[in-house]
Write a protein that holds these residues in place. Structure first.
Motif, PDB file in Angstrom:
ATOM      1  N   UNK A   1      32.945  32.425  15.374  1.00 37.04           N
ATOM      2  CA  UNK A   1      32.553  32.181  13.988  1.00 37.04           C
ATOM      3  C   UNK A   1      32.985  33.348  13.121  1.00 37.04           C
ATOM      4  N   UNK A   2      33.545  33.035  11.959  1.00 39.49           N
ATOM      5  CA  UNK A   2      33.917  34.050  10.961  1.00 39.49           C
ATOM      6  C   UNK A   2      33.004  33.906   9.748  1.00 39.49           C
ATOM      7  N   UNK A   3      32.648  35.043   9.117  1.00 31.89           N
ATOM      8  CA  UNK A   3      31.772  35.037   7.949  1.00 31.89           C
ATOM      9  C   UNK A   3      32.335  35.929   6.855  1.00 31.89           C
ATOM     10  N   UNK A   4      31.920  35.627   5.619  1.00 33.31           N
ATOM     11  CA  UNK A   4      32.254  36.483   4.482  1.00 33.31           C
ATOM     12  C   UNK A   4      31.244  36.222   3.380  1.00 33.31           C
ATOM     13  N   UNK A   5      31.050  37.217   2.501  1.00 27.84           N
ATOM     14  CA  UNK A   5      30.114  37.035   1.408  1.00 27.84           C
ATOM     15  C   UNK A   5      30.193  38.157   0.406  1.00 27.84           C
ATOM     16  N   UNK A   6      29.540  37.949  -0.728  1.00 24.03           N
ATOM     17  CA  UNK A   6      29.464  38.944  -1.786  1.00 24.03           C
ATOM     18  C   UNK A   6      28.032  38.975  -2.310  1.00 24.03           C
ATOM     19  N   UNK A   7      27.555  40.162  -2.617  1.00 21.56           N
ATOM     20  CA  UNK A   7      26.193  40.351  -3.114  1.00 21.56           C
ATOM     21  C   UNK A   7      26.217  41.265  -4.335  1.00 21.56           C
ATOM     22  N   UNK A   8      25.384  40.935  -5.308  1.00 21.29           N
ATOM     23  CA  UNK A   8      25.194  41.766  -6.484  1.00 21.29           C
ATOM     24  C   UNK A   8      23.782  42.313  -6.458  1.00 21.29           C
ATOM     25  N   UNK A   9      23.624  43.640  -6.559  1.00 15.41           N
ATOM     26  CA  UNK A   9      22.311  44.269  -6.558  1.00 15.41           C
ATOM     27  C   UNK A   9      22.111  45.090  -7.815  1.00 15.41           C
ATOM     28  N   UNK A  10      20.932  44.938  -8.437  1.00 17.80           N
ATOM     29  CA  UNK A  10      20.605  45.667  -9.660  1.00 17.80           C
ATOM     30  C   UNK A  10      19.631  46.796  -9.330  1.00 17.80           C
ATOM     31  N   UNK A  11      19.889  47.971  -9.866  1.00 18.53           N
ATOM     32  CA  UNK A  11      19.049  49.113  -9.564  1.00 18.53           C
ATOM     33  C   UNK A  11      17.690  49.007 -10.254  1.00 18.53           C
ATOM     34  N   UNK A  12      16.614  49.439  -9.585  1.00 21.13           N
ATOM     35  CA  UNK A  12      15.315  49.506 -10.259  1.00 21.13           C
ATOM     36  C   UNK A  12      15.118  50.798 -11.037  1.00 21.13           C
ATOM     37  N   UNK A  13      16.027  51.760 -10.906  1.00 23.56           N
ATOM     38  CA  UNK A  13      15.893  53.013 -11.649  1.00 23.56           C
ATOM     39  C   UNK A  13      16.305  52.793 -13.099  1.00 23.56           C
TER      40      UNK A  13
END
Length: 432
Positions: free
Chosen positions: A337-349
């Motif tokens: 199995x092959x996987x890929x992805x993208x994530x966006x994270x916003x800082x709490x500071x």
């Protein structure tokens, strides 16, 4: 005067927690999400809706309906890079004009490389399953040189957190799973920063905090599986931590020398709650699409409360924040199995309140990974991520000896620049 001067070190002391030399390089602030190699490969985009021990941290319902046992072990190498740069930080000693804080103006790679192991095991008896995971969800280590411009905010930070999560899950109806868990955490902290003496001709003093403690939170979740579609929803509570330990002052001279020595101290703070929503859809024989959103209650980390004999509260003012992720799983053949992805994270500071101890910013996470089944009960997982951080200001004003006649403000004016991280992970899953 101990009460006032302790504020500097304790303001940073409980702003993070770590296990096994891990670095802050993943989801938000000092939260690390590398608790599954399978999940990392798709940028943590389907974890609350997936099944098995690799999803246990995100959703205790993931093990419901198991027949027999499953175990997983993993390790991640987290390699952050970046610069923490002085733009024009000033120190204002009593009766003296503002002057440059001095020291090395560029701190390169102040966040240490990290090596993060984790694991989980579960056994299912049909409709009911029990499991146990060991993770390191909050993690942070920084190391600034003694002559760094940031020395009055931070020099060395080492905090270790062990999270033990016993879980139980039940299949209450066909395709409907629920689960609950306790989160038992041990925190051990050692960190420090330098203190300015009243004359710029004198070497700096230093203060160090040491503390540890056990505390408990909880997790709960549910999953619904209907043909090719799987949905998951989970909640992880905030955990209110209390550290018992001491603060040590040394190297202070002149009228400040009376403070040298150690005093017992306690500090209380909270890690954030999480609400995790996830969906997976098998759109063809080989392709599964994943999506996940996480709301993190970082407003729980609004202050650090110091007990007797200090009896004061330090504002942190973190804000609630989001991460979003999308990813794919593609079955090349029954074993691979092959996987890929993208994530966006916003800082709490927040701008105006960000310090050198937690030089965080908004980020993008680009990931890929693979799994290969060496047999019916043994699978190897591997994943790699590239995380890029937005340049951000470091601009939280501090003051040594605040509220006294010798109050010494540090007017911080710096920035985080060119920050990124590579994460490489390897794991194995075995059925029994």
């Amino acid at each position: 005067m101990h009460t006032k001067t302790s504020r500097i070190v304790l303001a940073g002391a409980t702003s993070a927690a770590a296990l096994f030399w891990a670095g802050s390089a993943s989801a938000q602030a000092f939260y690390l999400q590398e608790q599954s190699v399978r999940g990392q490969g798709r940028a943590f985009s389907g974890e609350a809706a997936d099944t098995g021990v690799d999803s246990l941290w995100w959703n205790p319902a993931s093990i419901a309906g198991m027949q027999g046992g499953e175990a997983s072990v993993r390790a991640s190498a987290i390699l952050p890079r970046g610069k923490v740069v002085d733009n024009n930080t000033l120190i204002v000693r009593p009766g003296q004009p503002a002057a440059s804080v001095g020291g090395e103006a560029v701190a390169k790679n102040p966040i240490d490389n990290g090596y993060l192991p984790s694991g989980a095991i579960a056994y299912g008896f049909g409709r009911v399953a029990v499991g146990l995971s060991l993770t390191a969800p909050y993690s942070f280590t920084t190391d600034y040189d003694e002559n760094s411009w940031a020395r009055y905010s931070a020099d060395k930070t080492k905090l270790r957190t062990y999270d033990i999560q016993p879980s139980i899950a039940v299949e209450v109806a066909k395709g409907l799973y629920i689960g609950g868990a306790a989160n038992i955490e041990y925190v051990d902290a050692t960190l420090g920063n330098y203190l300015p003496n009243l004359s710029p001709l004198l070497a700096d003093g230093h203060q160090t905090l040491k503390g540890n403690g056990w505390d408990v939170g909880w997790s709960a979740g549910m999953q619904f599986h209907d043909g090719p579609v799987s949905l998951g929803l989970a909640y992880k509570s905030a955990i209110k931590h209390k550290l018992d330990g001491s603060v040590t002052f040394e190297g202070l001279q002149g009228p400040l020398a009376v403070q040298n020595g150690s005093i017992d101290a306690t500090a209380k703070f909270s890690t954030p709650w999480q609400i995790i929503g996830s969906a997976r859809a098998k759109v063809s024989k080989s392709l599964t699409l994943n999506a996940q959103v996480v709301r993190m209650g970082w407003s729980e980390f609004d202050s650090i409360d110091l007990g007797a004999p200090l009896n004061t509260s330090i504002p942190e003012n973190y804000r609630n924040s989001w991460t979003w992720a999308m990813g794919v799983d593609y079955d090349i053949n029954p074993q691979w199995t092959w996987r890929a992805g993208v994530q966006r994270g916003m800082t709490p500071t927040r701008n105006g309140q960000r310090d050198a101890r937690v030089p965080d910013s908004n980020r993008w996470n680009f990931s890929t990974g693979t799994s290969y089944a060496l047999g019916s009960n043994f699978t190897i997982d591997a994943a790699a991520s590239y995380i890029t951080f937005k340049d951000a200001t470091i601009d939280r004003t501090t003051a040594a000896y605040a509220g006294t006649a010798v109050q010494t403000p540090i007017l911080v004016d710096g920035s985080l620049q060119d920050a990124s991280a590579l994460v490489f992970s390897l794991g194995a899953r075995v059925g029994f």
